[in-house]
Design an enzyme around this catalytic site. Structure first.
Site, PDB file in Angstrom:
ATOM      1  N   ASP A  16       0.824  -1.203   0.000  1.00  0.00           N
ATOM      2  CA  ASP A  16       0.000   0.000   0.000  1.00  0.00           C
ATOM      3  C   ASP A  16       0.859   1.254   0.000  1.00  0.00           C
ATOM      4  OD1 ASP A  16      -2.943  -0.508   0.202  1.00  0.00           O
ATOM      5  OD2 ASP A  16      -2.333  -1.734   1.890  1.00  0.00           O
ATOM      6  N   GLU A  63      -5.247   7.205   1.336  1.00  0.00           N
ATOM      7  CA  GLU A  63      -5.637   6.549   2.579  1.00  0.00           C
ATOM      8  C   GLU A  63      -4.463   6.287   3.496  1.00  0.00           C
ATOM      9  OE1 GLU A  63      -8.048   2.520   3.937  1.00  0.00           O
ATOM     10  OE2 GLU A  63      -7.366   2.739   1.882  1.00  0.00           O
ATOM     11  N   ASP A  98      -6.355   5.456  -3.757  1.00  0.00           N
ATOM     12  CA  ASP A  98      -6.433   4.285  -2.872  1.00  0.00           C
ATOM     13  C   ASP A  98      -5.449   3.277  -3.449  1.00  0.00           C
ATOM     14  OD1 ASP A  98      -6.958   2.184  -1.215  1.00  0.00           O
ATOM     15  OD2 ASP A  98      -9.131   2.368  -1.317  1.00  0.00           O
ATOM     16  N   ILE A 131      -4.212   0.274  -2.712  1.00  0.00           N
ATOM     17  CA  ILE A 131      -4.716  -1.091  -2.895  1.00  0.00           C
ATOM     18  C   ILE A 131      -6.057  -1.168  -2.175  1.00  0.00           C
ATOM     19  CG2 ILE A 131      -4.366  -3.544  -2.435  1.00  0.00           C
ATOM     20  CD1 ILE A 131      -1.422  -3.181  -2.717  1.00  0.00           C
ATOM     21  N   ASP A 132      -7.131  -1.101  -2.934  1.00  0.00           N
ATOM     22  CA  ASP A 132      -8.458  -1.203  -2.350  1.00  0.00           C
ATOM     23  C   ASP A 132      -8.808  -2.679  -2.167  1.00  0.00           C
ATOM     24  OD1 ASP A 132     -10.985   0.061  -1.523  1.00  0.00           O
ATOM     25  OD2 ASP A 132     -11.812  -1.013  -3.238  1.00  0.00           O
ATOM     26  N   THR A 185      -7.980  -4.370   0.771  1.00  0.00           N
ATOM     27  CA  THR A 185      -6.718  -4.879   1.315  1.00  0.00           C
ATOM     28  C   THR A 185      -6.879  -6.269   1.926  1.00  0.00           C
ATOM     29  OG1 THR A 185      -6.153  -2.576   1.818  1.00  0.00           O
ATOM     30  CG2 THR A 185      -4.770  -4.266   2.787  1.00  0.00           C
ATOM     31  N   ASP A 240     -12.142   6.024  -2.243  1.00  0.00           N
ATOM     32  CA  ASP A 240     -12.826   4.834  -2.742  1.00  0.00           C
ATOM     33  C   ASP A 240     -13.689   5.122  -3.970  1.00  0.00           C
ATOM     34  OD1 ASP A 240     -11.979   2.955  -0.749  1.00  0.00           O
ATOM     35  OD2 ASP A 240     -13.371   3.881   0.652  1.00  0.00           O
TER      36      ASP A 240
END
Length: 545
Positions: A197, A222, A296, A298-299, A301, A462
């Site tokens: 991330d 994020e 974001d 890595i959405d 996670t 997001d």
């Protein structure tokens, strides 16, 4: 027109030109008028060779005419050096793709490339800026397709990092750290962030800054770029100037694991070329100081950490698994909050069963000043995949009974009352799935008509990317609770989500939550039909949410 040089004068002191006089020909002596015909007699005498007369001046070729300067290119807005008033800025860190049919992006490795040179400045704009101006036209404006091309490229590099971190399970276990305090998402009992991330977010930020100086400071997301290793040492993860320096920093994060650090540093510093020919036709300039970027890295996670690769889809929609992981980059207007450009990279689309390597896919959209362009036509949901050697390519092949022809994708944590109302509207075509970015992508792909989420646990990072793509397709993303309170009616303006202002009454990540929930849709007509059917099926308490 350039002035021709004056003719040679007779011997004697050179006369001084009258101030301000144009020297188109030889200047006469001030205060004296040449006798009528005198010059003609002088030239005749020179031709006869009489002494004391000026020699005949050779005929000069006319000076070439200067072509008029081309008009400066038409711009969407005037350039300005005056500083804008400070804007509310979000709190956050300071800090190989599968082609689609008919319109395929290209992805390949390339040797490191030099930084892009600044675009030439229009002459009129250059003159208007004047000497001493500290900012350049290239810094003040950016060509939107150039920005979007860079975001596509860096999203693919981010996807490479995400895939590299999944190659070895032993390595991957070193990358997990539980989030604490204000970073923790209350939606999950245990919420994780990974070194992947942080690396992805920092790579995106640094790459954008290298190509468009100043814009990297407006990349917010994020993840915090602070990381604590197994020894309790807290350090700031960043992209160093060289691969060796990045490897040394990562080695400290990974507790001295040199092999893992070098492998990650190699991926981070490896250049990637990635683009889409459709962007070459886009010629829209935008003031760069109006752009903000939500990321974001890595959405979903949890699905990324869990790493399930054998989940089957339900009519093309995956309820969980690596297919639900996305990298989200959304560009918005800092003054209005309107989303302008979006990139969704899906690193894990299909897996080669022989090599176990994953291939990904990338989607993008641009919507600005009447220009709306996106990367795909909506696929036929009934088309069956012909790729029998890949896992994760199942398309929709059947449809459950649906009273009104609508389908919806929802969170696995959606309220029971919303689920019950959706069942009455969409029948069996209600699909739970993981990941806010992936559920939005299902609407972009045409696998579902609506993505609805009634809770307040999605955030600006997001939704911004998918919202921009949907706008380019004629759809959008609205605040669910405000839609319930609004008066229904065709052709009305529904309350779109905006991305430039947070909730001043909240703290931490909750400041940037989509407080009223959201509804993502592909067309205004679908949204109006959906809400007109859903609202009567909600309980009074839900309708007043």
């Amino acid at each position: 027109m350039p002035s021709p040089p004056p003719a040679p004068a007779r011997p004697g002191p050179r006369p001084r030109p009258r101030p301000g006089a144009a020297r188109r020909h030889a200047a006469p002596t001030p205060g004296a008028r040449e006798p009528r015909g005198g010059r003609r007699r002088m030239l005749r005498s020179a031709r006869r060779g009489r002494p004391g007369t000026s020699p005949r001046r050779p005929r000069r070729a006319p000076a070439p005419r200067a072509e008029p300067a081309p008009p400066p290119p038409r711009a969407a807005a005037a350039l300005s050096c005056s500083p804008r008033p400070p804007l509310p800025s979000p709190e956050g860190s300071a800090a190989a793709a599968e082609p689609r049919a008919g319109h395929a992006p290209s992805s390949s490795r390339a040797p490191p490339r030099p930084a892009r040179s600044a675009a030439p400045r229009p002459a009129a704009a250059e003159a208007a800026r004047g000497p001493g101006c500290c900012c350049s036209a290239a810094a003040a404006r950016s060509e939107m397709s150039a920005v979007l091309r860079e975001l596509l490229r860096v999203s693919e590099k981010a996807a490479d990092i995400a895939r590299a971190c999944r190659q070895q399970e032993a390595l991957f276990q070193l990358l997990i750290e539980e989030k604490k305090g204000g970073e923790k998402n209350k939606k999950f009992a245990v919420d994780f962030k990974t070194l992947a991330d942080v690396l992805v977010q920092e790579v995106i930020k640094q790459s954008v800054e290298n190509e468009f100086p100043g814009l990297g400071k407006k990349v917010l997301g994020e993840e915090s770029n602070e990381f604590t290793n197994d020894l309790g040492e807290k350090m700031t993860v960043r992209l160093c100037p060289t691969e060796q320096e990045t490897a040394e920093l990562l080695s400290r994060v990974l507790g001295g694991n040199k092999l893992a650090s070098e492998a990650l540093a190699r991926v981070v510093h490896q250049d990637v070329t990635f683009g889409d020919p459709a962007l070459d036709a886009v010629e829209v300039d935008i003031p760069q100081d109006t752009l903000g970027i939500w990321v974001d890295p890595i959405d979903s996670t949890y699905q990324y950490i869990k790493g399930s690769a054998d989940v089957k889809s339900n009519q093309g929609i995956f309820p969980s698994g690596l297919q639900c992981v996305t990298i989200l980059i959304g560009v918005y207007d800092l003054h209005t909050g309107v989303p302008l450009m979006g990139v969704i990279n899906q690193p894990f689309v299909s897996q080669d069963l022989n090599t176990l390597r994953w291939r990904g896919r990338c989607y993008w959209g641009l919507s600005y000043l009447g220009t709306n362009i996106h990367s795909l036509q909506l696929p036929d949901p009934k088309r069956k995949s012909s790729d029998t050697q890949s896992r994760g390519t199942e398309d929709a092949s059947s449809e459950g009974p649906c009273p009104h022809g609508l389908s919806a994708v929802i969170s696995t944590s959606e309220k029971d009352t919303i689920r019950a109302a959706l069942a009455r509207v969409c029948g069996e075509r209600v699909f739970p799935a993981a990941g806010a970015g992936y559920k939005s992508l299902c609407v972009v792909q045409g696998l579902a008509d609506i993505y609805i989420f009634s809770d307040d646990t999605t955030f600006k990072w997001d939704s911004c990317a998918a919202h921009a793509i949907l706008r380019a397709m004629g759809g959008g993303m609205v605040d669910f609770s405000r839609c319930l309170r609004a008066q229904a009616g065709p052709g009305r303006d529904w309350p779109q989500l905006v991305y430039h202002a947070g909730d001043e009454g909240a703290a931490g990540v909750d400041r940037w939550a989509n407080k009223g929930g959201l509804v993502a849709y592909r067309s205004q007509k679908q949204l109006e039909t959906f809400l007109s059917l859903l609202i009567p099926n909600l309980t009074p308490a839900d309708a007043c949410t």
